[in-house]
Design a protein around this motif. Structure first.
Motif, PDB file in Angstrom:
ATOM      1  N   ILE A   1     -19.120  29.803  -5.106  1.00 22.58           N
ATOM      2  CA  ILE A   1     -18.132  29.487  -6.131  1.00 22.58           C
ATOM      3  C   ILE A   1     -16.981  28.820  -5.400  1.00 22.58           C
ATOM      4  N   VAL A   2     -16.673  27.584  -5.800  1.00 24.39           N
ATOM      5  CA  VAL A   2     -15.652  26.787  -5.124  1.00 24.39           C
ATOM      6  C   VAL A   2     -14.483  26.576  -6.083  1.00 24.39           C
ATOM      7  N   PRO A   3     -13.276  27.012  -5.698  1.00 30.70           N
ATOM      8  CA  PRO A   3     -12.119  26.806  -6.577  1.00 30.70           C
ATOM      9  C   PRO A   3     -11.751  25.328  -6.658  1.00 30.70           C
ATOM     10  N   GLU A   4     -11.079  24.982  -7.732  1.00 30.37           N
ATOM     11  CA  GLU A   4     -10.744  23.581  -8.006  1.00 30.37           C
ATOM     12  C   GLU A   4      -9.959  22.926  -6.871  1.00 30.37           C
ATOM     13  N   HIS A   5      -9.070  23.664  -6.199  1.00 31.32           N
ATOM     14  CA  HIS A   5      -8.251  23.047  -5.150  1.00 31.32           C
ATOM     15  C   HIS A   5      -9.064  22.619  -3.927  1.00 31.32           C
ATOM     16  N   LEU A   6     -10.339  22.984  -3.873  1.00 31.92           N
ATOM     17  CA  LEU A   6     -11.210  22.571  -2.768  1.00 31.92           C
ATOM     18  C   LEU A   6     -12.271  21.568  -3.232  1.00 31.92           C
ATOM     19  N   THR A   7     -11.980  20.860  -4.322  1.00 29.67           N
ATOM     20  CA  THR A   7     -12.902  19.858  -4.843  1.00 29.67           C
ATOM     21  C   THR A   7     -12.176  18.523  -4.997  1.00 29.67           C
TER      22      THR A   7
END
Length: 139
Positions: A50-56
């Motif tokens: 699960i990747v949070p938005e700030h790392l995309t």
């Protein structure tokens, strides 16, 4: 309590069976794969992350306002050297245009903040190590 034979077993016996933070290296950005630092045989794929938005990488809508400055951008009238003329003001060549103000309303910005191969990340392991939440990259 049974006798502990190693430091690792002693520490594991003191820790609850809950989530833990581990370190990994991004081995592939697309599709995302992360290999755990202390277990190079454990590569996590996108379906277990699960990747949070700030790392995309993402596109956001933004309004930009600047009081004064210079605008450097193609006008569509350039020649092969990127130059154009203003006969009325006797200005030619490659140049900028000074602005008293500039406003872009409803524009879009692309943020390139996605994870890249080679970056070190911190992961929160949960669900008995079946799922991992990417906390952040090492700064």
């Amino acid at each position: 309590m049974e006798d502990q034979t190693s430091l690792k077993q002693l520490i594991q016996s003191l820790m609850p069976d809950g989530p833990g933070v581990v370190e990994g290296t991004v081995t592939n950005a697309s599709p995302l794969e992360i290999t755990l630092t202390n277990d190079d045989k454990m590569t996590l794929s996108a379906n277990s992350l699960i990747v949070p938005e700030h790392l995309t990488d993402r596109e956001i809508e933004a309004d930009v306002m600047v009081d004064g400055g210079v605008l450097y951008a193609p006008t569509g009238a350039e020649d092969e050297k990127g130059e154009h003329e203003h006969p009325a003001i006797k200005k030619s060549g490659k140049h900028g245009h000074e602005l008293e103000s500039f406003q872009l309303t409803g524009g879009k910005l692309i943020l390139h903040t996605g994870l890249k191969a080679g970056e070190i990340v911190y992961l929160l392991s949960y669900n008995q190590g079946k799922k991992y939440y990417v906390l952040d990259r090492r700064g």
